[in-house]
Design an enzyme around this catalytic site. Structure first.
Site, PDB file in Angstrom:
ATOM      1  N   CYS A  34       0.823  -1.216   0.000  1.00 22.72           N
ATOM      2  CA  CYS A  34       0.000   0.000   0.000  1.00 22.72           C
ATOM      3  C   CYS A  34       0.855   1.263   0.000  1.00 22.72           C
ATOM      4  O   CYS A  34       0.355   2.346  -0.270  1.00 22.72           O
ATOM      5  CB  CYS A  34      -0.933   0.000   1.203  1.00 22.72           C
ATOM      6  SG  CYS A  34      -0.062  -0.014   2.780  1.00 22.72           S
ATOM      7  N   CYS A 107      -2.623  -3.230   8.660  1.00 20.39           N
ATOM      8  CA  CYS A 107      -2.225  -1.887   9.110  1.00 20.39           C
ATOM      9  C   CYS A 107      -1.722  -1.948  10.551  1.00 20.39           C
ATOM     10  O   CYS A 107      -0.778  -1.236  10.913  1.00 20.39           O
ATOM     11  CB  CYS A 107      -3.399  -0.921   9.002  1.00 20.39           C
ATOM     12  SG  CYS A 107      -4.314  -1.070   7.449  1.00 20.39           S
TER      13      CYS A 107
HETATM   14 FE1  FES Z   1      -1.495   0.376   4.281  1.00 18.88          FE
HETATM   15 FE2  FES Z   1      -3.357   0.554   6.041  1.00 18.88          FE
HETATM   16  S1  FES Z   1      -3.610   0.365   3.909  1.00 18.88           S
HETATM   17  S2  FES Z   1      -1.247   0.419   6.372  1.00 18.88           S
END
Ligand code: FES
Length: 130
Positions: A34, A107
């Site tokens: 991400c 996360c």
């Molecule tokens: Fe990457 Fe939450 S989407 S840490």
């Protein structure tokens, strides 16, 4: 996606955000998928190994902000030693937030890893030369 009130609270009012300029340990971790990045800084009492201060900066999603805020709350003012702080898992952080949606559990892993990286950094810098 449904977030608990606690997640929303920590996202909207993150605790202990900022920098410790003379931090004893700094952990910088990221998730390559991400692209989110989290930095955790700690101040450690060298005699007792108790974490006396902790702050964070997170460039990332709302759940990453909430989990990093929560992990600092689980440590700050609690008198935890480095070894005790190492027992804080991402699951415990998520539980303290009344849970996270499954797709957001990763996360909370950043919060655990960031804390561990800060502790490792402290230990590396303070290794005794025997
Ligand atoms: Fe990457 Fe939450 S989407 S840490």
């Amino acid at each position: 996606m449904i977030y608990s009130d606690k997640v929303m609270d920590h996202f909207n009012n993150p605790r202990n955000i900022g920098e410790i300029p003379d931090a004893d340990g700094v952990g910088l971790v990221g998730n390559p998928v991400c692209g989110d990045v989290m930095k955790i800084m700690i101040k450690v009492n060298k005699e007792t190994e108790i974490i006396e201060d902790i702050k964070f900066k997170t460039f990332g999603c709302g759940a990453a902000v909430a989990t990093s805020s929560m992990v600092t709350e689980m440590i700050k003012g609690k008198g935890l030693t480095l070894d005790e702080a190492l027992k804080i898992s991402n699951k415990k952080v998520a539980e303290a937030l009344d849970g996270l949606p499954p797709v957001k559990m990763h996360c909370s892993v950043l919060a655990e890893e960031g804390l561990k990286a800060a502790i490792e950094d402290y230990r590396k810098k303070n290794e005794k030369n025997i």
